[in-house]
Every structure is written in C-alpha cells, then in structure tokens.
Scaffold this active site. Sequence first.
Site, mmCIF file in Angstrom:
data_model
loop_
_atom_site.group_PDB
_atom_site.id
_atom_site.type_symbol
_atom_site.label_atom_id
_atom_site.label_comp_id
_atom_site.label_asym_id
_atom_site.label_seq_id
_atom_site.Cartn_x
_atom_site.Cartn_y
_atom_site.Cartn_z
ATOM 1 N N SER A 135 0.853 -1.198 0.000
ATOM 2 C CA SER A 135 0.000 0.000 0.000
ATOM 3 C C SER A 135 0.884 1.241 0.000
ATOM 4 O O SER A 135 2.033 1.186 0.460
ATOM 5 C CB SER A 135 -0.866 0.012 1.269
ATOM 6 O OG SER A 135 -1.532 1.253 1.405
ATOM 7 N N TYR A 148 -2.166 -1.091 10.450
ATOM 8 C CA TYR A 148 -2.223 -1.350 9.000
ATOM 9 C C TYR A 148 -0.967 -0.816 8.321
ATOM 10 O O TYR A 148 -0.297 -1.526 7.562
ATOM 11 C CB TYR A 148 -3.474 -0.682 8.422
ATOM 12 C CG TYR A 148 -3.671 -0.895 6.934
ATOM 13 C CD1 TYR A 148 -4.425 -1.956 6.449
ATOM 14 C CD2 TYR A 148 -3.108 -0.024 6.002
ATOM 15 C CE1 TYR A 148 -4.623 -2.140 5.080
ATOM 16 C CE2 TYR A 148 -3.293 -0.199 4.630
ATOM 17 C CZ TYR A 148 -4.055 -1.256 4.179
ATOM 18 O OH TYR A 148 -4.232 -1.442 2.824
#
Length: 267
Positions: A135, A148
């Site tokens: 990401s 995350y």
Amino acid sequence: MPTLLVTGGASGIGAACARRFHAAGYHVMVADIQDEKGLALAAELGGETGYVRLDVREEQDFEAAVAAVMQRSGRLDCLINNAAIVGVIGPLIETSAAEWDHACAVIQRSVFLGTKHAARAMLTRGNGSIVNIASVAALTGGFSPHAYATAKAGVEHFTRSSALELIEHGIRVNCICPGNIATPIHTGVTDDRWQGRMARISELQKDDQPLARFGQPEEIADAAFWLASEQASYVVGHALVVDGGLMAGRAWRKQPPHLREYHPVLK
Ligand SMILES: NC(=O)c1ccc[n+]([C@@H]2O[C@H](COP(=O)([O-])OP(=O)(O)OC[C@H]3O[C@@H](n4cnc5c(N)ncnc54)[C@H](O)[C@@H]3O)[C@@H](O)[C@H]2O)c1
C-alpha cells in the site's frame, strides 16, 4: 497451463486479479474466507478455476491450498499475497496488543506464510513469481491506521528481503503499493469513525491528488499481471506504486501561485 493462487480472491483487487489472469489463460485458484463469494466467482469464470477456503492466519491452510493447486494443475506459477483487513483503528493509546497482533497476522505474517509455501512448490521448477499487495501506507505516514501502515511497511520490506533469497531459485518477488482503490475495504468497516471515508477521500482527491479519482481494482490487476509476466523478467524486489500520482506530490492545480508561475502550461 500457468497457474495462479490469489489470497483474498473473492473480492475487490483479488477478484480483479482472478479475472485478469483467467482471461490470459491461467488456471486460477481463488482463496478466501468468504466462501459464497469465492465459489460464485469460480463458477462464473468456470473452466479450471477453483476455490479453496484459506484463512491467511493459518499455516496449514496455505499448505493445503498449495497442495490443492499442485494436485489440480501440477505447477504453481504465481502467488498474489493480497488478502488484508483495515484492522484496528483509533488512537494508539486505546489500541490493545491483541488487536495489534490480529491486524499484523492478517496483513503481514500472512505474506511470510504464503511466500514460504508457494516458494516450496515453485522451487521444484526453478521458476515463479510472487506479487505482494502492499500500500502507499507502507511508504509514508498518515494514510491509514497505525497497525495497517506498520504491517504494510513490513510487507514492502519483506518483498525486498525475500526477493534476494528467492531469485537464487528463479523466483521473482515484487510488490504493488496501491493508492485509493474503489473496493469494499473502505465500506466494510462498521466502526462509526470509519464511516464516510470514501466521501472524505473523494474530497481530498479533488484538492491534492494529481489524478483526481479513485483507482479501479482492474488497474491494480493489470500491474500484478505485468509483474508476474515475462515482460517483467528483470524486475526483482521492486515496489510498484500505482496511485494516480498520490506519492508524486501535490497536484499542480493546487500549487501556490509562486510555483505555478514556473509551469509552462498551467500558469
Ligand atoms: N482498496 C484500497 O484502497 C487499497 C489500497 C492499498 C492497498 N490495498 C490492499 O489491497 C488488498 C486487497 O484489498 P481490497 O481493497 O480488494 O479489499 P477487499 O476487502 O475487497 O478484499 C480483501 C479480501 O481479503 C479477504 N480476507 C480478509 N481477511 C482474510 C483472512 N484472514 N484470510 C483470507 N482472506 C481474508 C476478504 O474476505 C476479502 O475478500 C489488501 O491487501 C489491501 O490492503 C487496498
């Protein structure tokens, strides 16, 4: 036929990868914990597409999924380590160790497990490709919750670390760092603090993101397909950013006047 195993393959980017590789003639094994959606996708694609229940926290599930692929197709050409969750959100002083561990197990430890068992199968042919879905949150702070972002940074680094070892066996490992992609990951979180996130991102994109729209899962699937293909035969340990320019910098249209003056087109 070449074969793909994709975790989190029942939804969003994983499903788009399943479709992209299937269209190119791959045997696809969709792996997920959403059995109904995974089975429906496998039925929709038909042919040699299969579904296997695989909880990415469980090492035995990876062992069984890779064994199922080998039994069915006799080879594993590509693994896409794609499954993830948003995980625990909110201030770090309110985050429990158990919530932190859960997020990291699904997002990061899973990539180690998948890589380990896929590589064992790929070693026998001395050939293969592993694509990890990281990401932009791996690259800078502020885009995502702490656990995350930290776990995704681990995925991005593990891509390099594992690539160094596995290229010795003909296995290329790379990752993709997507920006904001329109998938259920943004709408599936029930916590009130997360609600309306897509609308908030849309607002921000209007201001700051060079290409002011959400990405589509198919745009990530195309990147994954390229990384897995022979077209990318010299690409090893790379993090491919696919984000509409989010990481490149602030959109020109929002640059302050004193900077825009130097721009030949926009001034
Ligand atoms: N959508 C975005 O904006 C975006 C941005 C950057 C990175 N990503 C990454 O892309 C990947 C795919 O996410 P998406 O956006 O398609 O979301 P999604 O929610 O549509 O798909 C995630 C899939 O992972 C599966 N999954 C969750 N926990 C699992 C587990 N324990 N075992 C097996 N499968 C499990 C879910 O069932 C789901 O099918 C993720 O790694 C995500 O972090 C997404």
